[in-house]
Design a protein around this motif. Structure first.
Motif, PDB file in Angstrom:
ATOM      1  N   LYS A 128      -7.658   8.036  -8.984  1.00 42.18           N
ATOM      2  CA  LYS A 128      -7.817   7.198 -10.169  1.00 42.18           C
ATOM      3  C   LYS A 128      -7.773   5.697  -9.859  1.00 42.18           C
ATOM      4  O   LYS A 128      -7.297   4.887 -10.664  1.00 42.18           O
ATOM      5  CB  LYS A 128      -6.791   7.555 -11.234  1.00 42.18           C
ATOM      6  N   ILE A 129      -8.268   5.344  -8.680  1.00 38.17           N
ATOM      7  CA  ILE A 129      -8.407   3.933  -8.336  1.00 38.17           C
ATOM      8  C   ILE A 129      -9.663   3.427  -9.034  1.00 38.17           C
ATOM      9  O   ILE A 129     -10.685   4.112  -9.063  1.00 38.17           O
ATOM     10  CB  ILE A 129      -8.466   3.747  -6.805  1.00 38.17           C
ATOM     11  N   SER A 130      -9.603   2.242  -9.594  1.00 37.33           N
ATOM     12  CA  SER A 130     -10.708   1.712 -10.395  1.00 37.33           C
ATOM     13  C   SER A 130     -11.954   1.460  -9.542  1.00 37.33           C
ATOM     14  O   SER A 130     -11.857   1.211  -8.337  1.00 37.33           O
ATOM     15  CB  SER A 130     -10.289   0.415 -11.074  1.00 37.33           C
ATOM     16  N   TYR A 131     -13.099   1.517 -10.187  1.00 38.12           N
ATOM     17  CA  TYR A 131     -14.369   1.259  -9.497  1.00 38.12           C
ATOM     18  C   TYR A 131     -14.385  -0.120  -8.829  1.00 38.12           C
ATOM     19  O   TYR A 131     -14.777  -0.227  -7.672  1.00 38.12           O
ATOM     20  CB  TYR A 131     -15.540   1.393 -10.476  1.00 38.12           C
ATOM     21  N   PRO A 132     -13.934  -1.183  -9.534  1.00 43.67           N
ATOM     22  CA  PRO A 132     -13.939  -2.495  -8.868  1.00 43.67           C
ATOM     23  C   PRO A 132     -13.077  -2.516  -7.597  1.00 43.67           C
ATOM     24  O   PRO A 132     -13.455  -3.125  -6.597  1.00 43.67           O
ATOM     25  CB  PRO A 132     -13.371  -3.440  -9.938  1.00 43.67           C
ATOM     26  N   GLU A 133     -11.932  -1.837  -7.642  1.00 45.85           N
ATOM     27  CA  GLU A 133     -11.059  -1.820  -6.464  1.00 45.85           C
ATOM     28  C   GLU A 133     -11.676  -1.002  -5.332  1.00 45.85           C
ATOM     29  O   GLU A 133     -11.619  -1.399  -4.169  1.00 45.85           O
ATOM     30  CB  GLU A 133      -9.681  -1.273  -6.835  1.00 45.85           C
ATOM     31  N   TYR A 151       0.788  -1.235   0.000  1.00 45.65           N
ATOM     32  CA  TYR A 151       0.000   0.000   0.000  1.00 45.65           C
ATOM     33  C   TYR A 151       0.821   1.287   0.000  1.00 45.65           C
ATOM     34  O   TYR A 151       0.254   2.357  -0.145  1.00 45.65           O
ATOM     35  CB  TYR A 151      -0.957   0.020   1.204  1.00 45.65           C
ATOM     36  N   GLY A 152       2.118   1.189   0.170  1.00 48.40           N
ATOM     37  CA  GLY A 152       2.952   2.388   0.264  1.00 48.40           C
ATOM     38  C   GLY A 152       2.816   3.328  -0.923  1.00 48.40           C
ATOM     39  O   GLY A 152       2.602   4.530  -0.759  1.00 48.40           O
ATOM     40  N   LEU A 153       2.906   2.802  -2.131  1.00 47.11           N
ATOM     41  CA  LEU A 153       2.827   3.639  -3.324  1.00 47.11           C
ATOM     42  C   LEU A 153       1.431   4.263  -3.472  1.00 47.11           C
ATOM     43  O   LEU A 153       1.307   5.434  -3.821  1.00 47.11           O
ATOM     44  CB  LEU A 153       3.184   2.822  -4.569  1.00 47.11           C
ATOM     45  N   LYS A 154       0.396   3.489  -3.175  1.00 48.66           N
ATOM     46  CA  LYS A 154      -0.969   4.013  -3.280  1.00 48.66           C
ATOM     47  C   LYS A 154      -1.197   5.136  -2.265  1.00 48.66           C
ATOM     48  O   LYS A 154      -1.805   6.148  -2.576  1.00 48.66           O
ATOM     49  CB  LYS A 154      -1.994   2.903  -3.065  1.00 48.66           C
ATOM     50  N   VAL A 155      -0.705   4.937  -1.055  1.00 44.73           N
ATOM     51  CA  VAL A 155      -0.847   5.971  -0.027  1.00 44.73           C
ATOM     52  C   VAL A 155      -0.058   7.213  -0.424  1.00 44.73           C
ATOM     53  O   VAL A 155      -0.532   8.343  -0.258  1.00 44.73           O
ATOM     54  CB  VAL A 155      -0.401   5.440   1.365  1.00 44.73           C
ATOM     55  N   GLN A 156       1.124   7.027  -0.983  1.00 44.62           N
ATOM     56  CA  GLN A 156       1.926   8.171  -1.411  1.00 44.62           C
ATOM     57  C   GLN A 156       1.197   8.957  -2.498  1.00 44.62           C
ATOM     58  O   GLN A 156       1.171  10.184  -2.472  1.00 44.62           O
ATOM     59  CB  GLN A 156       3.297   7.729  -1.905  1.00 44.62           C
ATOM     60  N   ARG A 157       0.601   8.260  -3.466  1.00 40.47           N
ATOM     61  CA  ARG A 157      -0.161   8.950  -4.515  1.00 40.47           C
ATOM     62  C   ARG A 157      -1.368   9.683  -3.936  1.00 40.47           C
ATOM     63  O   ARG A 157      -1.690  10.790  -4.349  1.00 40.47           O
ATOM     64  CB  ARG A 157      -0.609   7.953  -5.589  1.00 40.47           C
ATOM     65  N   LEU A 158      -2.018   9.074  -2.959  1.00 34.34           N
ATOM     66  CA  LEU A 158      -3.144   9.728  -2.308  1.00 34.34           C
ATOM     67  C   LEU A 158      -2.677  11.015  -1.626  1.00 34.34           C
ATOM     68  O   LEU A 158      -3.295  12.069  -1.782  1.00 34.34           O
ATOM     69  CB  LEU A 158      -3.788   8.788  -1.276  1.00 34.34           C
ATOM     70  N   ILE A 191     -14.390   9.382  -2.520  1.00 34.95           N
ATOM     71  CA  ILE A 191     -14.072  10.451  -3.475  1.00 34.95           C
ATOM     72  C   ILE A 191     -12.554  10.636  -3.610  1.00 34.95           C
ATOM     73  O   ILE A 191     -12.064  10.902  -4.701  1.00 34.95           O
ATOM     74  CB  ILE A 191     -14.793  11.781  -3.128  1.00 34.95           C
ATOM     75  N   THR A 192     -11.812  10.453  -2.538  1.00 39.73           N
ATOM     76  CA  THR A 192     -10.362  10.602  -2.656  1.00 39.73           C
ATOM     77  C   THR A 192      -9.751   9.450  -3.433  1.00 39.73           C
ATOM     78  O   THR A 192      -8.795   9.640  -4.179  1.00 39.73           O
ATOM     79  CB  THR A 192      -9.667  10.750  -1.291  1.00 39.73           C
ATOM     80  N   MET A 193     -10.308   8.253  -3.279  1.00 41.67           N
ATOM     81  CA  MET A 193      -9.816   7.135  -4.087  1.00 41.67           C
ATOM     82  C   MET A 193     -10.159   7.371  -5.558  1.00 41.67           C
ATOM     83  O   MET A 193      -9.363   7.067  -6.439  1.00 41.67           O
ATOM     84  CB  MET A 193     -10.397   5.810  -3.597  1.00 41.67           C
TER      85      MET A 193
END
Length: 165
Positions: free
Chosen positions: A127-132, A16-23, A121-123
């Motif tokens: 640009k996190i996909s709807y399924p995710e 999750y590190g990269l996803k959290v960083q992008r967030l 909304i932040t996800m």
């Protein structure tokens, strides 16, 4: 913490590190601030891993910590603006403050949403996909689409209120 918990923490960071960083980057627009917030988020995760009850998925719990950390950061720094005096002003620099104000206004409006709506909304902004997103929030994709539509309507109303001020 025991060795299993340390390995679990490392695995969570890897996943999750990269996803959290992008967030965090989406909230701040600044790479250094995003990296600082990433560290802050994972310090909170480390300190509270034993409190994770399993009522939700790890991803949902981590995103909530990240979103709340970012929103707190924005609220605490919104009135503090730094100016880099070494920059030569350009047309793009002159346009920056207005865009920055709009972004801050957007995140101020987001901060008024319910926690679950802020998370969604932040996800979406990340640009996190709807399924995710559906998997993370544990709702069906159809319900997610309806919820996103309602969140956008609510966000438009809140945003418009701040624009008038």
């Amino acid at each position: 913490m025991n060795q299993n918990q340390e390995q679990q923490f490392k695995d969570l960071y890897q996943k999750y590190g990269l996803k959290v960083q992008r967030l965090c980057l989406g909230y701040t627009g600044n790479q250094m601030e995003a990296e600082d917030l990433l560290q802050e988020v994972f310090i909170k995760i480390w300190q509270n891993m034993d409190k994770f009850r399993g009522d939700s998925q790890w991803s949902t719990w981590i995103y909530r910590i990240a979103v709340n950390t970012c929103l707190y950061h924005l609220r605490s720094t919104k009135n503090k603006q730094t100016v880099d005096l070494t920059k030569v002003p350009s047309l793009q620099d002159l346009e920056q403050p207005y865009e920055e104000q709009q972004v801050q206004l957007l995140y101020k409006a987001i901060s008024e949403l319910k926690e679950s709506d802020r998370l969604i909304i932040t996800m979406l902004l990340d640009k996190i996909s709807y399924p995710e997103i559906a998997q993370i929030t544990e709702i069906s994709e159809v319900n997610l689409r309806v919820k996103i539509h309602r969140i956008k309507q609510q966000l438009s109303i809140i945003y418009a209120k701040y624009e008038r001020l």
